[in-house]
Enzyme design. Structure first.
Site, short mmCIF file in Angstrom:
data_model
loop_
_atom_site.label_atom_id
_atom_site.label_comp_id
_atom_site.label_asym_id
_atom_site.label_seq_id
_atom_site.Cartn_x
_atom_site.Cartn_y
_atom_site.Cartn_z
N TRP A 144 0.76 -1.14 -0.03
CA TRP A 144 0.08 0.01 0.02
C TRP A 144 0.76 1.35 0.23
O TRP A 144 2.09 1.34 0.27
CB TRP A 144 -1.15 0.09 1.13
CG TRP A 144 -0.36 -0.05 2.57
CD1 TRP A 144 0.90 -0.83 3.03
CD2 TRP A 144 -1.06 0.13 3.82
NE1 TRP A 144 0.95 -0.73 4.16
CE2 TRP A 144 -0.32 -0.38 5.03
CE3 TRP A 144 -2.59 0.26 3.97
CZ2 TRP A 144 -0.74 -0.26 6.07
CZ3 TRP A 144 -3.02 0.43 5.47
CH2 TRP A 144 -2.09 0.11 6.38
N ASN A 145 0.17 2.39 -0.20
CA ASN A 145 0.85 3.74 -0.37
C ASN A 145 0.20 4.98 0.25
O ASN A 145 -0.86 4.67 0.51
CB ASN A 145 1.03 4.27 -1.84
CG ASN A 145 1.64 2.92 -2.70
OD1 ASN A 145 2.87 2.88 -2.50
ND2 ASN A 145 0.88 2.33 -3.73
N HIS B 275 -8.73 19.09 -6.29
CA HIS B 275 -8.92 19.39 -7.80
C HIS B 275 -7.73 19.04 -8.86
O HIS B 275 -7.10 19.79 -9.43
CB HIS B 275 -9.27 20.81 -8.03
CG HIS B 275 -10.51 21.47 -7.19
ND1 HIS B 275 -11.86 21.31 -7.60
CD2 HIS B 275 -10.73 21.45 -5.93
CE1 HIS B 275 -12.67 21.45 -6.82
NE2 HIS B 275 -11.71 21.71 -5.60
N ASP C 138 -15.93 19.32 -9.29
CA ASP C 138 -16.02 20.63 -8.71
C ASP C 138 -17.52 20.52 -8.05
O ASP C 138 -18.47 20.67 -8.60
CB ASP C 138 -15.80 21.69 -9.67
CG ASP C 138 -14.58 21.80 -10.23
OD1 ASP C 138 -13.61 21.23 -9.79
OD2 ASP C 138 -14.36 22.72 -11.20
N HIS D 1 -17.09 24.88 -4.17
CA HIS D 1 -15.80 25.32 -4.82
C HIS D 1 -15.51 26.83 -5.01
O HIS D 1 -14.55 27.44 -4.80
CB HIS D 1 -15.21 24.45 -5.91
CG HIS D 1 -14.12 24.70 -6.72
ND1 HIS D 1 -12.81 24.92 -5.84
CD2 HIS D 1 -13.86 24.99 -7.88
CE1 HIS D 1 -12.05 25.05 -6.83
NE2 HIS D 1 -12.48 25.24 -7.96
N HIS E 133 -17.43 28.55 -13.57
CA HIS E 133 -17.52 28.47 -12.12
C HIS E 133 -18.37 29.26 -11.33
O HIS E 133 -19.22 28.68 -10.55
CB HIS E 133 -16.00 28.76 -11.47
CG HIS E 133 -15.07 27.73 -11.75
ND1 HIS E 133 -14.07 27.49 -12.92
CD2 HIS E 133 -14.43 26.64 -10.97
CE1 HIS E 133 -13.47 26.38 -12.85
NE2 HIS E 133 -13.59 25.92 -11.68
#
Length: 261
Positions: free
Chosen positions: A63-64, A71, A77, A81, A210
């Site tokens: 695992w890491n 984002h 989004d 945001h 946005h």
């Protein structure tokens, strides 16, 4: 009836009569991240470090640790945001109505135009021409702009930053306003690093994908790929961001269901 419908869907997927198409870029340290002017805080790039790999640190498991901004890569989004969506109680990744994570999608093909003009803008005229051919955008659908921008595998060419800012295709302010006010879309998705055109900072309003989308409690999807594998209409998108408390967005695995004719 509902049970029968779901069973038919599951069987069709198992038999590959309905194809599952991955619209997601692979996350790696070289994944491009949107660049902001130096006076603003930047988003960190994706990083990964190994915890153990069937070794003395963990003999039976691999695992890491990972670190990244919300984002980064193919991402979702949420309305909060942007400042225009900050007051929506259902506007964070952990409060969005999960019913909205599964929705129809339409694809507007702008690949030829974007190949000729790296600053190509989708306008209401283009949308209406698309609707004349394919029918009106369904209520609650994702609108995806195919530009083939994801085929730019060099991060520098993908971001395409110039002296006057990024040069990437996207929607005009009027196009976003049309989708928000005249078509009740679920959200807007693109292949570029952000949902706005590269020069969107100079539009009125600035960053309309946005400002207007999130101000109307609608969503965004950026850094999509494989939109050339989707039909103009008929696909269903499954978009499930991580359930981050008060999350403004999230890396996401976007898949599309497409029925072969």
């Amino acid at each position: 009836m509902a049970k029968d419908t779901l069973e038919k869907l599951a069987k069709a997927i198992a038999k590959k009569k309905i194809r599952v198409i991955d619209l997601t870029q692979t996350l790696r340290p070289s994944t491009p991240v949107i660049q902001l002017p130096p006076q603003f805080a930047p988003s960190s790039p994706f990083s990964i470090s190994e915890i153990s790999h069937y070794d003395e640190k963990g003999p039976a498991w691999y695992w890491n640790d990972i670190a990244l901004g919300e984002h980064t890569g193919t991402h979702f989004d949420a309305p909060i945001h942007w400042v225009t969506g900050k007051d929506y109680k259902d506007g964070a990744t952990d409060t969005v109505d999960v019913q909205r994570f599964v929705a129809p999608a339409v694809v507007i093909n702008c690949a030829k135009e974007a190949a000729k003009d790296e600053k190509f803008l989708l306008t209401p005229k283009h949308i209406l021409a698309w609707e004349k051919k394919h029918g009106q955008i369904p209520d609650g659908a994702w609108v995806l702009m195919r530009s083939d921008w994801s085929k730019r595998t060099d991060p520098a060419l993908f971001l395409n930053a110039k002296e006057d800012g990024p040069h990437t295709p996207g929607p005009s302010a009027d196009a976003v306003r049309f989708l928000v006010e005249e078509r009740n879309v679920n959200g807007w998705g693109v292949e570029a690093v952000g949902t706005d055109a590269g020069q969107g900072f100079a539009f009125e309003p600035a960053f309309p994908a946005h400002t207007l989308m999130h101000g109307a409690n609608k969503f965004g999807l950026a850094s999509l790929c494989n939109l050339d594998k989707l039909p103009p209409t008929g696909a269903v998108l499954i978009v499930t961001p991580l359930k981050i408390e008060r999350g403004s967005g999230s890396p996401v695995r976007v898949i599309a269901l497409v029925q072969d004719e």
